[in-house]
Design a protein around this motif. Sequence first.
Motif, PDB file in Angstrom:
ATOM      1  N   LYS A 165     -13.939  -9.716   2.499  1.00  0.00           N
ATOM      2  CA  LYS A 165     -13.485 -10.089   3.846  1.00  0.00           C
ATOM      3  C   LYS A 165     -14.385 -11.161   4.425  1.00  0.00           C
ATOM      4  N   ASN A 213       0.819  -1.212   0.000  1.00  0.00           N
ATOM      5  CA  ASN A 213       0.000   0.000   0.000  1.00  0.00           C
ATOM      6  C   ASN A 213       0.850   1.257   0.000  1.00  0.00           C
ATOM      7  N   GLN A 226       1.644   5.020   0.887  1.00  0.00           N
ATOM      8  CA  GLN A 226       1.257   5.872   2.016  1.00  0.00           C
ATOM      9  C   GLN A 226       1.342   7.332   1.608  1.00  0.00           C
ATOM     10  N   HIS A 275       1.933  -2.045  13.469  1.00  0.00           N
ATOM     11  CA  HIS A 275       0.558  -1.846  13.929  1.00  0.00           C
ATOM     12  C   HIS A 275      -0.224  -3.143  13.810  1.00  0.00           C
ATOM     13  N   ASN A 315     -21.019  -5.304   5.759  1.00  0.00           N
ATOM     14  CA  ASN A 315     -19.995  -4.309   5.526  1.00  0.00           C
ATOM     15  C   ASN A 315     -19.820  -3.496   6.790  1.00  0.00           C
ATOM     16  N   GLY A 316     -18.579  -3.316   7.202  1.00  0.00           N
ATOM     17  CA  GLY A 316     -18.330  -2.570   8.428  1.00  0.00           C
ATOM     18  C   GLY A 316     -17.749  -1.206   8.148  1.00  0.00           C
ATOM     19  N   GLY A 317     -17.671  -0.822   6.863  1.00  0.00           N
ATOM     20  CA  GLY A 317     -16.939   0.392   6.516  1.00  0.00           C
ATOM     21  C   GLY A 317     -17.795   1.640   6.520  1.00  0.00           C
ATOM     22  N   VAL A 318     -17.792   2.297   5.377  1.00  0.00           N
ATOM     23  CA  VAL A 318     -18.429   3.600   5.250  1.00  0.00           C
ATOM     24  C   VAL A 318     -19.891   3.566   5.682  1.00  0.00           C
ATOM     25  N   ARG A 341      -3.896  -9.026  11.932  1.00  0.00           N
ATOM     26  CA  ARG A 341      -2.527  -9.324  11.525  1.00  0.00           C
ATOM     27  C   ARG A 341      -1.665  -8.108  11.772  1.00  0.00           C
ATOM     28  N   ARG A 373     -18.966  -3.430  -3.650  1.00  0.00           N
ATOM     29  CA  ARG A 373     -18.777  -4.464  -2.626  1.00  0.00           C
ATOM     30  C   ARG A 373     -19.999  -5.344  -2.519  1.00  0.00           C
ATOM     31  N   TYR A 390       4.956  -0.298   8.526  1.00  0.00           N
ATOM     32  CA  TYR A 390       4.732   0.945   7.790  1.00  0.00           C
ATOM     33  C   TYR A 390       5.990   1.747   7.564  1.00  0.00           C
ATOM     34  N   THR A 392      -3.404  -4.689  12.889  1.00  0.00           N
ATOM     35  CA  THR A 392      -4.468  -4.139  12.041  1.00  0.00           C
ATOM     36  C   THR A 392      -5.841  -4.570  12.523  1.00  0.00           C
ATOM     37  N   GLY A 393      -6.843  -3.967  11.902  1.00  0.00           N
ATOM     38  CA  GLY A 393      -8.216  -4.354  12.194  1.00  0.00           C
ATOM     39  C   GLY A 393      -8.538  -5.722  11.630  1.00  0.00           C
ATOM     40  N   SER A 416       3.486   0.177   2.850  1.00  0.00           N
ATOM     41  CA  SER A 416       3.281  -0.689   4.004  1.00  0.00           C
ATOM     42  C   SER A 416       3.217  -2.135   3.532  1.00  0.00           C
ATOM     43  N   LYS A 471     -12.800  -5.356  -2.427  1.00  0.00           N
ATOM     44  CA  LYS A 471     -12.179  -6.268  -1.473  1.00  0.00           C
ATOM     45  C   LYS A 471     -13.214  -7.196  -0.844  1.00  0.00           C
TER      46      LYS A 471
HETATM   47  C1  SRM Z   1      -4.378  -1.439   7.712  1.00  0.00           C
HETATM   48  C2  SRM Z   1      -5.836  -1.201   8.094  1.00  0.00           C
HETATM   49  C3  SRM Z   1      -5.964  -0.293   9.327  1.00  0.00           C
HETATM   50  C4  SRM Z   1      -5.213  -0.871  10.494  1.00  0.00           C
HETATM   51  O1  SRM Z   1      -4.058  -0.535  10.639  1.00  0.00           O
HETATM   52  O2  SRM Z   1      -5.856  -1.583  11.231  1.00  0.00           O
HETATM   53  C5  SRM Z   1      -6.618  -0.558   7.007  1.00  0.00           C
HETATM   54  C6  SRM Z   1      -6.063   0.408   6.235  1.00  0.00           C
HETATM   55  C7  SRM Z   1      -6.674   0.962   5.126  1.00  0.00           C
HETATM   56  N1  SRM Z   1      -7.952   0.795   4.769  1.00  0.00           N
HETATM   57 FE1  SRM Z   1      -9.279  -0.261   5.853  1.00  0.00          FE
HETATM   58  N2  SRM Z   1      -7.876  -1.014   6.918  1.00  0.00           N
HETATM   59  C8  SRM Z   1      -7.978  -2.056   7.757  1.00  0.00           C
HETATM   60  C9  SRM Z   1      -9.115  -2.673   8.139  1.00  0.00           C
HETATM   61  C10 SRM Z   1     -10.390  -2.240   7.783  1.00  0.00           C
HETATM   62  C11 SRM Z   1     -11.612  -2.714   8.366  1.00  0.00           C
HETATM   63  C12 SRM Z   1     -11.725  -3.711   9.542  1.00  0.00           C
HETATM   64  C13 SRM Z   1     -11.718  -5.143   9.112  1.00  0.00           C
HETATM   65  O3  SRM Z   1     -11.346  -5.526   7.997  1.00  0.00           O
HETATM   66  O4  SRM Z   1     -12.134  -5.925   9.968  1.00  0.00           O
HETATM   67  C14 SRM Z   1     -12.635  -2.052   7.704  1.00  0.00           C
HETATM   68  C15 SRM Z   1     -14.155  -2.146   7.935  1.00  0.00           C
HETATM   69  C16 SRM Z   1     -14.671  -3.462   7.469  1.00  0.00           C
HETATM   70  C17 SRM Z   1     -15.108  -3.502   6.031  1.00  0.00           C
HETATM   71  O5  SRM Z   1     -14.274  -3.435   5.132  1.00  0.00           O
HETATM   72  O6  SRM Z   1     -16.302  -3.636   5.801  1.00  0.00           O
HETATM   73  C18 SRM Z   1     -11.997  -1.172   6.739  1.00  0.00           C
HETATM   74  C19 SRM Z   1     -12.650  -0.377   5.931  1.00  0.00           C
HETATM   75  C20 SRM Z   1     -12.070   0.354   4.847  1.00  0.00           C
HETATM   76  C21 SRM Z   1     -12.774   1.044   3.782  1.00  0.00           C
HETATM   77  C22 SRM Z   1     -14.295   1.123   3.631  1.00  0.00           C
HETATM   78  C23 SRM Z   1     -14.755  -0.042   2.842  1.00  0.00           C
HETATM   79  C24 SRM Z   1     -16.228  -0.030   2.579  1.00  0.00           C
HETATM   80  O7  SRM Z   1     -16.662  -0.856   1.771  1.00  0.00           O
HETATM   81  O8  SRM Z   1     -16.986   0.746   3.154  1.00  0.00           O
HETATM   82  C25 SRM Z   1     -11.792   1.574   2.911  1.00  0.00           C
HETATM   83  C26 SRM Z   1     -11.994   2.349   1.603  1.00  0.00           C
HETATM   84  C27 SRM Z   1     -12.030   1.453   0.374  1.00  0.00           C
HETATM   85  O9  SRM Z   1     -11.703   0.272   0.380  1.00  0.00           O
HETATM   86  O10 SRM Z   1     -12.428   1.985  -0.679  1.00  0.00           O
HETATM   87  C28 SRM Z   1     -10.541   1.221   3.489  1.00  0.00           C
HETATM   88  C29 SRM Z   1      -9.220   1.519   3.007  1.00  0.00           C
HETATM   89  C30 SRM Z   1      -8.140   1.410   3.600  1.00  0.00           C
HETATM   90  C31 SRM Z   1      -6.840   1.881   3.014  1.00  0.00           C
HETATM   91  C32 SRM Z   1      -6.477   0.861   1.976  1.00  0.00           C
HETATM   92  C33 SRM Z   1      -6.906   3.282   2.464  1.00  0.00           C
HETATM   93  C34 SRM Z   1      -6.014   3.478   1.274  1.00  0.00           C
HETATM   94  O11 SRM Z   1      -6.561   3.325   0.155  1.00  0.00           O
HETATM   95  O12 SRM Z   1      -4.838   3.752   1.430  1.00  0.00           O
HETATM   96  C35 SRM Z   1      -5.901   1.841   4.192  1.00  0.00           C
HETATM   97  C36 SRM Z   1      -4.553   1.335   3.789  1.00  0.00           C
HETATM   98  C37 SRM Z   1      -3.519   1.623   4.827  1.00  0.00           C
HETATM   99  C38 SRM Z   1      -2.331   0.769   4.535  1.00  0.00           C
HETATM  100  O13 SRM Z   1      -1.473   1.210   3.781  1.00  0.00           O
HETATM  101  O14 SRM Z   1      -2.234  -0.351   5.035  1.00  0.00           O
HETATM  102  N3  SRM Z   1     -10.740   0.495   4.634  1.00  0.00           N
HETATM  103  N4  SRM Z   1     -10.640  -1.307   6.826  1.00  0.00           N
HETATM  104  C39 SRM Z   1      -6.637  -2.482   8.293  1.00  0.00           C
HETATM  105  C40 SRM Z   1      -6.063  -3.622   7.478  1.00  0.00           C
HETATM  106  C41 SRM Z   1      -6.657  -4.918   7.796  1.00  0.00           C
HETATM  107  C42 SRM Z   1      -5.824  -6.018   7.227  1.00  0.00           C
HETATM  108  O15 SRM Z   1      -5.136  -6.672   8.010  1.00  0.00           O
HETATM  109  O16 SRM Z   1      -5.877  -6.243   6.010  1.00  0.00           O
END
Ligand code: SRM
Lengths: 811, 112
Positions: free
Chosen positions: A675, A557, A559, A596, A709-712, A602, A749, A606, A598-599, A565, A673
Amino acid sequence: MKEKLVVIGNGMAGIRTVEELLKLAPDMYEIVVFGEEPYGNYNRIMLSPVLAGDKTIDEIMLNDEQWYADHGITLHKGKRVVEIDRVRRQVVAEDGTTESYDRLLVATGSRPFILPVPGNDLEGVIGFRDIADVDTMLEAARNRRHAVVIGGGLLGLEAANGLMQQGMSVTVVHLLDTLMERQLDRPAAEMLRKTLEERGLHFLMPAETEAIIGQERVEKVRFRDGTEIYADLVVMAVGIRPNVELAKAAGIHCERGIVVNDTLQTYDPRVYAIGECVQHRGKTYGLVAPLFEMARVCANHLARLGIGRYEGSVTSTKLKVTGIDLFSAGDFLGGPDSEELVFQDAARGVYRKLVVENNRITGVVMFGDTIDGSWYFDLMRDGTDISEMREHILFGQAHLGDSGHGEQNRVAAMPDDAEICGCNGVCKGDIVKAITEKKLFTLEDVRAHTKASSSCGSCTGLVEALLAHVVGGDYSTAPHLKPMCGCTEHTHDEVREQIRKQALKDIPSVMTALDWKTPDGCPKCRTALNYYLLCEWPGEYQDDSQSRFINERAHANIQKDGTYSVIPRMWGGGTTPQELKKIAEVAEKYNVKTVHVTGGQRIGLYGLKKEELPRIWRDLEEAGFVSGHAYGKALRTVKTCVGKEWCRFGTQDSTHLGIEMEKLTWGSWTPHKFKMAASGCPRNCAEATIKDLGVVCVDSGYEIHVGGNGGVKVRATDFLVHVKTEEEVLEYVAAFMQLYRENAHYLERTAPWIERVGLAFVKEQIVEDEQNRKLLAERFRRAQKFAQQDPWKERAEGSDRHEFQPLKEIG
Amino acid sequence: MSKDWIEVGTINEIPRKGARVVRTPEGDIAVFRTADDRIFALRDKCPHKGGPLSQGIVHDTRVACPLHDWKIRLDTGEAVAPDEGCAATFPVKLEGETIYLSVKPDEGCPNS
Ligand code: SRM
Ligand SMILES: Cc1cc2nc3c(=O)[nH]c(=O)nc-3n(C[C@H](O)[C@H](O)[C@H](O)COP(=O)(O)OP(=O)(O)OC[C@H]3O[C@@H](n4cnc5c(N)ncnc54)[C@H](O)[C@@H]3O)c2cc1C
Ligand code: SF4
Ligand code: FES
């Protein structure tokens, strides 16, 4: 030599087809147009505002004579065609002008139906169809007093309103006791009548016209019950009849209209017909939106592209009377199997009714406040399952569109400094200003100019509502399906279908076959096409890394500071001391800025430099790590809880199941994506019910849930099915992912996808149809054979080296 | 004004619709190759928030910044409307397959 296309009818449908054709194949035909009216082409629907004095004729011209000249089109204006000779392939006009054709387009429109009553040919009795009619009405308004409009439908009311604006005393005569019975139900019709009466229109209904009385010019109208009223002008607006006589005389099969197939060809394949004069699948149309849809398909066929098919239209109606908001679409009366959702606020003069069948909207009537009309119309046309929004749907989109922050005020009532887009900090006032000052019309424009709704998209509904509020729904543009992006006219579904049908196997072929408008697309379509091709031709399609977003191209990813990362896979959220040691070692060796958790259960590292990535991956590989695809529109993580192995409530081995699910699916590319999670009991510690697919273990087996979906915009899953064994779970996982992969639009999604196609569709495909489920699972497994190559290992071993190294270092 | 041309590599080292970076003491320069084999060079810094343009998706003669998707014209370095701003352009030329670059930016863009 060029082939020759002759068009009969210089109206909205005919010329729209020519315009579409010029876009697709500007040099293919020599084009000749016959028009009975003595002008270029004008916007007929704007005759109502012209009559009401809101517009002038000049303002409603669409193509003046210069336009024809500029495009090398011969225009025979003021010439009525009287014969089509299909043997000699030529058409003859009243004055003898003759033109031969290779292909012929009949677009003769329709004409007002004139009641067969005595006196219907007196001077001052007219229809409402063309500029000449409007001139007659304006003339009458200058010199005379009493106008009678026969017909209380859309056209009649617009005529009546216009004449009233011009100072005449107007009576509307209607056969039934409710106005616009083809668009409105009784409550809405009564509200409309009341509003129009308050403005000064008179109504006589129900009333059946018996005769029109006068010497040379009309003087009175008499009704069946014997009453008579004065009239200096009678406008008949009781319906239209397709102009089929010309075609019929030429032996072309006609019923109510000229019968055409899905490519708008008549029984003589050289002869096309389009517009109000045609009958397609038993239906005739009297609105422009369907004609524009027909025009696209017809032009496409004339240009020999042959990919479009016209499959009929769903239409909606608005009344063009300033200050009256009215919207109607679909089957607004409903039948025995439908139910009605009704909202009425008599004090505010607001009425809304939705007709719902099988959780889908089949009809809409709105009066007084039509802001949400286009939203309901979209839900209806897309067949969206509305069961989730039922409780709030009548209050409009503003009540649903946010990210669960509770109820929003309606856009119209919002103060200017209310924040609409949280991501980019854009307020209502900014958007309204941009829309009015820069004359924006579309969501895309607003996104480009203000950035509102261009990031997470959760405010899209509000922005659309604002647009509708400020611009007013431009009902005259066909609400056609959304193209994939500005580079093409085709929708996602059309593109996927053609990739399959024409066996298109790379991006340039798709762009050529489907007439892309740009040389090599844009980030939106290229990334989508790359995915569609990959999904359709596993093992065969050569992935185009230049059509992937940087994260997927670099497998890490990016940054905000340009570093990257890295998140290695931890199967089912489990890890070991060896793995943790390796991560610690790598973090130290490469000076990782942040470690970190992550959510997604894992560990993320960074702040890494791009050049170092292949080396880091090689180090990680020593401990058995593979890519976690945290960067991809791909399988992300499978979250698990400890389950029955440790937990006192655990019913099944959710950890083991989660690992199996991840082993089965890792590496898979998906539209957005994907999940998953597996929880050991209904306490659901792995939060399985907000995942794209979640398994909740129960005593008797496994519950499979989908579309969370847990996001937006948070959405809890729908329950799909209960199964007994892990094998069955895995089969469902594979089948569901494949269905999503093959069916959803890129960047959609599972949550919005399921809302669009409906849970019933998903169940039908994989629960009820066992064989189909097995086939889907089988296709998934086959695709996985090619997808499960660890991209990090490949790159650590040297592939794509150019991606990670500078071209040169100077100094 | 004579330019100090520096040989930086061959066109085959850059993928079509892609870019590579040339490191200089004054900062990175992104060298782009379009689908029809034209070469352009820009300061590898988006006028918006400094995103590395070399990492973006190249389409026609534009690149989409990887961070927030601004579109930047490769020939002039200007952001495509309605966004505003520019990335400095650098003189590049192709002789046979060899790419020559001058590390002195063209005039006109303050963000050099
Ligand atoms: C790394 C992490 C945050 C953390 O440090 O905990 C993360 C980081 C990012 N998330 Fe996330 N999300 C992370 C868990 C989540 C979760 C929790 C989960 O998966 O349980 C969610 C909510 C659950 C879901 O997806 O329904 C989440 C919902 C989002 C969303 C909103 C998605 C949606 O459909 O609403 C985005 C935006 C997108 O994908 O367009 C996003 C996008 C992003 C991006 C990729 C933003 C970007 O485009 O740069 C972030 C990348 C940062 C990076 O470089 O790693 N992230 N993101 C988590 C990585 C999990 C992993 O191990 O792979
Ligand atoms: C006052 C008014 C208001 C309307 N408002 C709306 C609205 O709000 N929304 C909406 O969707 N629709 C509206 N409509 C309907 C819309 O205008 C028609 O659906 C549309 O114009 C039909 O297009 P067409 O090309 O089939 O027919 P037309 O536009 O009627 O074109 C047919 C042309 O063919 C010519 N022609 C016929 N026979 C011959 C011949 N033998 N030789 C040469 N030329 C010939 C006619 O003179 C005419 O110019 C309205 C119509 C009217 C009259
Ligand atoms: S990691 Fe996710 S929540 Fe956090 S800032 Fe980035 S996108 Fe937003
Ligand atoms: S840094 Fe380039 S778009 Fe934001």
